[in-house]
Design an enzyme around this catalytic site. Sequence first.
Site, mmCIF file in Angstrom:
data_model
loop_
_atom_site.group_PDB
_atom_site.id
_atom_site.type_symbol
_atom_site.label_atom_id
_atom_site.label_comp_id
_atom_site.label_asym_id
_atom_site.label_seq_id
_atom_site.Cartn_x
_atom_site.Cartn_y
_atom_site.Cartn_z
ATOM 1 N N GLY A 39 0.811 -1.256 -0.114
ATOM 2 C CA GLY A 39 0.081 -0.006 0.067
ATOM 3 C C GLY A 39 1.039 1.375 0.030
ATOM 4 O O GLY A 39 0.411 2.291 -0.262
ATOM 5 N N LYS A 193 -29.644 25.148 16.273
ATOM 6 C CA LYS A 193 -29.634 23.750 16.274
ATOM 7 C C LYS A 193 -28.986 23.397 17.486
ATOM 8 O O LYS A 193 -27.919 24.223 18.027
ATOM 9 C CB LYS A 193 -29.019 23.113 15.081
ATOM 10 C CG LYS A 193 -27.423 23.399 15.009
ATOM 11 C CD LYS A 193 -26.994 22.551 13.611
ATOM 12 C CE LYS A 193 -25.450 22.704 13.629
ATOM 13 N NZ LYS A 193 -24.799 21.986 12.316
ATOM 14 N N ARG A 195 -26.594 20.358 18.997
ATOM 15 C CA ARG A 195 -26.381 18.758 18.724
ATOM 16 C C ARG A 195 -26.013 18.058 19.851
ATOM 17 O O ARG A 195 -25.339 18.441 20.915
ATOM 18 C CB ARG A 195 -24.728 19.018 17.997
ATOM 19 C CG ARG A 195 -24.914 19.182 16.542
ATOM 20 C CD ARG A 195 -23.726 19.120 15.793
ATOM 21 N NE ARG A 195 -23.362 19.429 14.451
ATOM 22 C CZ ARG A 195 -23.782 19.085 13.587
ATOM 23 N NH1 ARG A 195 -24.472 17.933 13.665
ATOM 24 N NH2 ARG A 195 -23.785 19.505 12.228
ATOM 25 N N THR A 224 -22.978 14.416 6.476
ATOM 26 C CA THR A 224 -23.683 13.432 6.291
ATOM 27 C C THR A 224 -25.241 14.093 5.980
ATOM 28 O O THR A 224 -26.259 13.330 5.773
ATOM 29 C CB THR A 224 -24.010 12.825 7.781
ATOM 30 O OG1 THR A 224 -24.477 13.960 8.760
ATOM 31 C CG2 THR A 224 -22.848 12.182 8.055
#
Length: 311
Positions: A39, A193, A195, A224
């Site tokens: 890798g 908001k 969270r 997301t």
Amino acid sequence: MNNNFLVFSGRASRYLAEKICVSLGCPLGNLNVQTFADGEFGVSFEETIRGKHVFLVQSTFPTADNLMELLLMIDAAKRASAAHIIAVIPYFGWARQDRKDKPRVAIGAKLVADLLSTAGIDRLITMDLHADQIQGFFDIPVDHLYASKVLAPYIEQEIGTENLVIASPDAGGSKRAYNYAKYFGVPMVMCSKHREKANVVDSMFLIGDVEGKDVVLCDDMVDTAGTITKAANLMMEKGARSVRAIASHCVMSGPANERVEASALKEMIFTDSIPYRGSCAKVHILSIADMFAETIRRLMNEESISNMFII
């Protein structure tokens, strides 16, 4: 135009570098990336870059291999006697880690800035940093471009401003939304908001009036899509006629595509700073290649780039 320059690209942003080179009317430089069985990989320039201004195009979105590849490109260019090494990073990864917001955490953006500087860049060209103060993490010139150069004309042409309201999905994006609202001369609203944890929005409420309006939500990135879709649904509940969203960087992780598809959003507009590999019908991509090409052109001609900024 001064042609004493070459443009190269890492594997992650080759799609964008090719479009930049088309706009500049120059070929993309020949760079080889060799990958070993375990890798590990190495890079090599397959043409001389001695005495040249070398532009290295690579966004540093996950995986971390993209950042490592850019660092190796910078080191190889330095050791090959390039005159100037300019990192072109449309999406600057780790930018959300710009401060200590709780004890015993890393400041990832500063670490990445130090890595790039130590590797040997002479200049950075980037776009819509998550926090403007990240520019101060560098002791070299930073050209901080804004996606509004392509997003604002799209809003004017496709939506119009007669019934427009600009919205911020959270308090952190209020400055960005205010600048768009000021530019268009339209009202601004904001969501507040709470969270419980990262990427999870617990509750949200609206500050302002959107009834009967065409709302455009503004953000720098969508990960997301939890916040942006919750905000869009809230706007429609409050009587908005339509809701669209614009964002500079199309991160779109995990359930993002499904959330956008199922949301009240009519359209989700991104730039191609990150390649979009999803399949959401509501996602629309605008290219920033011409904007970056024009920036490179002006730098090579020693011209100002300040009049390119719309917002």
